[in-house]
Enzyme design. Sequence first.
Site, PDB file in Angstrom:
ATOM      1  N   ASP A  93      -1.665  -9.895 -42.512  1.00 47.32           N
ATOM      2  CA  ASP A  93      -0.867  -9.786 -41.293  1.00 47.32           C
ATOM      3  C   ASP A  93       0.107  -8.630 -41.461  1.00 47.32           C
ATOM      4  O   ASP A  93       1.103  -8.745 -42.180  1.00 47.32           O
ATOM      5  CB  ASP A  93      -0.105 -11.088 -41.043  1.00 47.32           C
ATOM      6  CG  ASP A  93       0.657 -11.071 -39.727  1.00 47.32           C
ATOM      7  OD1 ASP A  93       0.661 -10.026 -39.046  1.00 47.32           O
ATOM      8  OD2 ASP A  93       1.249 -12.108 -39.376  1.00 47.32           O
ATOM      9  N   HIS A 150      -2.949 -11.791 -38.664  1.00 52.97           N
ATOM     10  CA  HIS A 150      -2.015 -12.470 -37.762  1.00 52.97           C
ATOM     11  C   HIS A 150      -2.641 -13.724 -37.167  1.00 52.97           C
ATOM     12  O   HIS A 150      -1.935 -14.644 -36.771  1.00 52.97           O
ATOM     13  CB  HIS A 150      -1.604 -11.491 -36.662  1.00 52.97           C
ATOM     14  CG  HIS A 150      -0.319 -11.841 -35.978  1.00 52.97           C
ATOM     15  ND1 HIS A 150       0.880 -12.020 -36.648  1.00 52.97           N
ATOM     16  CD2 HIS A 150      -0.025 -12.051 -34.670  1.00 52.97           C
ATOM     17  CE1 HIS A 150       1.835 -12.312 -35.788  1.00 52.97           C
ATOM     18  NE2 HIS A 150       1.312 -12.343 -34.579  1.00 52.97           N
ATOM     19  N   SER A 174       3.789 -16.416 -34.406  1.00 51.01           N
ATOM     20  CA  SER A 174       4.290 -15.101 -34.017  1.00 51.01           C
ATOM     21  C   SER A 174       5.693 -15.260 -33.435  1.00 51.01           C
ATOM     22  O   SER A 174       6.583 -15.750 -34.127  1.00 51.01           O
ATOM     23  CB  SER A 174       3.318 -14.437 -33.042  1.00 51.01           C
ATOM     24  OG  SER A 174       3.565 -13.060 -32.941  1.00 51.01           O
TER      25      SER A 174
END
Length: 680
Positions: A623, A655, A542
């Site tokens: 995601d 994600h 991320s």
Amino acid sequence: MRLIILFQIIFVSSGFASGPCESTYPFSVSDLLAMERISDPQVSPDGEWLVFVLQKTDLEADRPRSDLWMVRSDGTGLRRLTSHTENDSNPRFSADGKSIYFISKRSDSSQVWRIRINGGEAEQITELPLDVGNLLISPDGLNIAFTMEVFPDCNSLECTEERLDEIERKKTSGRIYEHIFIRHWDTWKDGRRSHLFVMPLAGDEPVDAMAGMNADTPSKPFGGPEEITFTPDGKEIIFTARLADGKEPWSTDFDLYSVPVDASKPPKCLTEKNQAWDTGPVFAPDGKTLAYLAMARAGYESDRFRIVLRRWPDGKERILTENWDRSPSSICFSPDGKTIYAAAPNLGQKSLFAIDVKTGNVRTVVRDGYVSSPAAAGRRIVYGLNNLHSPVELYSVSPDGSDVRSITNINAEKIAAARMGQYEQFTFQGYNNETVYCYVVKPADFETEKKYPVAFLIHGGPQGSFGNRFHYRWNPQVYAGAGYAAVMVDFHGSIGYGQAFTDSIRGDWGGKPLEDLQKGLAAALKRCLWMDGNSVSALGASFGGYMINWIAGNWPNRFRCLVNHDGNLDERMAYFDTEELWFPEWDHIGTPWENPEGYEKHNPVHYVKNWKTPMLVIHGAQDFRVVDTQGIAAFNALRRLGIAAKLLYFPDEGHWVLKPNNSILWHQTVLDWLDKWTKK
């Protein structure tokens, strides 16, 4: 070879072997998956019992399995309450404490069930056409509340059911949207909303407490029952919701609403004046005070939560913790209503605090580790606690912080069987000579005379933390078990170090954090001479993945290899293809057309020309926060530049990588990549 060894360990540590392990072994992903996960502990009305969810990993089915367990609050009497092949979750005590209500798919859909605490067969309570979730029981024992996904313009559950059937029968697959969100986190939107329903236990039909509201409760995708509560007299219910008013993707205006349990009046907004986030309602035992969490700045999801006290029912409010520079995530009252207990990030821990309701004075009850689910049980506080050596176990403590007692020790044998690395926390002077915190985890079989390669782990968020926590996706013990030193810096922007420290990331993604990471790694290498500074890899997901891309172009000569999981390559384009627009608008100070410099100043795509370090890129097709083309773009650039690279792509993950067998592949691929470049 690693794959064969990995599955041999899985076979033993997951409990499939015929007898106990005769020797210990270094911690690995198999041990991570073998740990039994405690969640959602609930205290009985008399404070004598706890019921909780215990989740195990089923590798054959490639999914978790969860059952309900009970234990006395003094730690005796541990026993399994349910053992069905379908998952049981969300347990709640009945008002008299003699039964447990819970949610299960035993009838092929998620419905409410009930089982007596002394055992026996569970009985089905609801038989509704839609799945239910987020179960609560009214204090007077007359009603249950739960959520269901419905079309807001439908006036019955059958209407939603018929519309879903109609969609299923269509020969076309096209979807037409006129508003955003069109998708969120890992799910495409179909027009349904999570509405709160109240159902009398006497057997009447459930009532939509949010009838006509185009809004969700709890707040998707991460909210839960903690965002909903009954009033102590059982006559009203309070819930958190954000209206879908055309501003939803760039608004953090979550409000509290109250509504009679029979929905005889429409929901009333209690927090209309605050344009920021309001959530987590909890009533004092006497019913005269409603406490909740509130942010102050609209459009900022990582602002500090303050505890607000609201007199009930006249509505006079005061902020209890304006001068406390921590952001609690969960709160509960003491039995006498004079104290609020709160769990909040705190200098690399998530500590348990006690706040005096009258004065606002704060004291620490439990400092170290990662506290969750605090609740009063008689004269003691029960809570979950995990740390870098252990997953969640249940404990109790006296209100003054003394006499900590263990309630459960479910994973003790597994922890004893797996050799883990010792850890320490230290500080160094980072950006502007300000104090920054760092954790180091030693290799599992540490020998002082040896040199060890380093796995430099970079957390996401960026308003996050790699602290004293047993993480199930980024656990440093996996790297320690594979012979690596793990280094984790809580750079500027991290939570738990004061709000100014968290705020400092705004408009400076590639500035302060990079400087902290550079100085933190140097400090760790200087402090730990057994680390091999010439064999260092950097890994992140991320924001951590973004930082890997940023490092590749702005710190290109430091690392032997990089691992980029779900990281943005182009921050400008990332604004246009993400879903929660409030996040980039706050962190990059506006939209790309209002403030293009905010998106270009620290944009990794501008520095691809400097890339030279081998990189493993990982991404999931589902995601929708960081879309998969960002990862594919990074991989394309690497290969076009002739840089050694590998792409691990999951068509069925979002994600996070959540499926157990995908997690095994993830860890195997990552460790093989690190071994290739750092263990030559």
